[in-house]
Enzyme design. Structure first.
Site, mmCIF file in Angstrom:
data_model
loop_
_atom_site.group_PDB
_atom_site.id
_atom_site.type_symbol
_atom_site.label_atom_id
_atom_site.label_comp_id
_atom_site.label_asym_id
_atom_site.label_seq_id
_atom_site.Cartn_x
_atom_site.Cartn_y
_atom_site.Cartn_z
ATOM 1 N N MET A 74 -45.425 -6.595 8.227
ATOM 2 C CA MET A 74 -46.163 -7.616 7.489
ATOM 3 C C MET A 74 -47.644 -7.700 7.856
ATOM 4 O O MET A 74 -48.349 -8.600 7.408
ATOM 5 C CB MET A 74 -45.514 -8.988 7.675
ATOM 6 C CG MET A 74 -44.083 -9.059 7.204
ATOM 7 S SD MET A 74 -43.906 -8.530 5.489
ATOM 8 C CE MET A 74 -42.178 -8.116 5.461
ATOM 9 N N CYS A 75 -48.131 -6.775 8.663
ATOM 10 C CA CYS A 75 -49.560 -6.760 9.022
ATOM 11 C C CYS A 75 -50.375 -6.176 7.879
ATOM 12 O O CYS A 75 -49.982 -5.194 7.255
ATOM 13 C CB CYS A 75 -49.791 -5.915 10.273
ATOM 14 S SG CYS A 75 -49.357 -6.745 11.785
ATOM 15 N N HIS A 76 -51.520 -6.799 7.639
ATOM 16 C CA HIS A 76 -52.437 -6.296 6.620
ATOM 17 C C HIS A 76 -53.214 -5.106 7.177
ATOM 18 O O HIS A 76 -53.602 -5.113 8.345
ATOM 19 C CB HIS A 76 -53.445 -7.389 6.238
ATOM 20 C CG HIS A 76 -52.825 -8.561 5.567
ATOM 21 N ND1 HIS A 76 -52.223 -9.581 6.260
ATOM 22 C CD2 HIS A 76 -52.715 -8.880 4.253
ATOM 23 C CE1 HIS A 76 -51.762 -10.479 5.414
ATOM 24 N NE2 HIS A 76 -52.050 -10.080 4.180
ATOM 25 N N MET A 111 -52.428 -8.816 16.393
ATOM 26 C CA MET A 111 -51.408 -7.762 16.450
ATOM 27 C C MET A 111 -52.035 -6.414 16.807
ATOM 28 O O MET A 111 -51.426 -5.608 17.511
ATOM 29 C CB MET A 111 -50.646 -7.667 15.123
ATOM 30 C CG MET A 111 -49.821 -8.906 14.805
ATOM 31 S SD MET A 111 -48.701 -9.408 16.143
ATOM 32 C CE MET A 111 -47.681 -7.965 16.322
ATOM 33 N N GLU A 112 -53.256 -6.191 16.352
ATOM 34 C CA GLU A 112 -53.936 -4.936 16.681
ATOM 35 C C GLU A 112 -54.241 -4.859 18.173
ATOM 36 O O GLU A 112 -54.085 -3.801 18.799
ATOM 37 C CB GLU A 112 -55.203 -4.803 15.840
ATOM 38 C CG GLU A 112 -54.948 -4.496 14.374
ATOM 39 C CD GLU A 112 -54.399 -5.648 13.534
ATOM 40 O OE1 GLU A 112 -53.999 -5.389 12.387
ATOM 41 O OE2 GLU A 112 -54.352 -6.803 14.012
ATOM 42 N N ASP A 126 -45.881 7.871 29.468
ATOM 43 C CA ASP A 126 -45.599 9.224 28.990
ATOM 44 C C ASP A 126 -46.254 10.286 29.863
ATOM 45 O O ASP A 126 -45.643 11.294 30.192
ATOM 46 C CB ASP A 126 -46.070 9.375 27.548
ATOM 47 C CG ASP A 126 -45.837 10.780 27.029
ATOM 48 O OD1 ASP A 126 -44.677 11.240 27.065
ATOM 49 O OD2 ASP A 126 -46.814 11.428 26.595
#
Length: 161
Positions: A74-76, A111-112, A126
């Site tokens: 749902m992120c733009h 969110m970013e 990793d």
């Protein structure tokens, strides 16, 4: 507080930001990765076979910030105007990761910033997993955000100082 990612029938939707004003928005997130002291020392001294761990993690975090809308449904999609990753080595076993993301737009970049920190920490994992499978990633959280209708947010309690 009302959740905005659901319609009247309870189905998921992307929030319509058409009527929102464009403002400068900045979000800062932090997290950490803990490891064996020997692993931290090898990162610090450049002795990891795959290369400069923090340089690669920095690029990975920036790339992740730009790809957030492809990962979180749902992120733009945003035209990010700035993204920066900072690392603080905290002996004997911790690397603190900070992500700062900026945009001039109709929706924020929380969110970013969180995605940037998460992917940077995953990249450290990793690159070092061959020598240390005990690493733990955690405490990924929003520290501050500015801009937009909801105003300025600053986390009041930070267990990391």
């Amino acid at each position: 507080m009302e959740l905005t990612h659901f319609d009247e029938e309870g189905r998921a939707k992307m929030v319509d930001v058409s009527d929102k004003s464009e403002t400068m928005r900045v979000a800062t997130a932090r997290g950490k990765i803990e490891m064996q002291p020997e692993t931290l020392e090898r990162i610090r001294s450049g002795q990891i076979a795959k290369g400069d761990v923090l340089a690669v993690a920095q690029v990975a975090g920036i790339m992740a910030a730009k790809q957030t809308s492809q990962l979180i449904p749902m992120c733009h999609p945003l035209a990010i105007t700035g993204a920066k990753l900072n690392f603080e080595i905290v002996p004997p076993r911790t690397i603190e990761v900070e992500g700062i993301v900026k945009v001039t737009g109709k929706t924020g970049v929380e969110m970013e910033a969180l995605t940037a920190v998460s992917v940077a920490a995953l990249t450290i994992y990793d690159m070092c997993k061959a020598i240390d499978k005990t690493m733990v990633i955690g405490e990924i959280r929003l520290m501050e955000k500015t801009g937009g209708k909801s105003g300025h947010f600053v986390r009041k309690e930070d267990h990391n100082g």
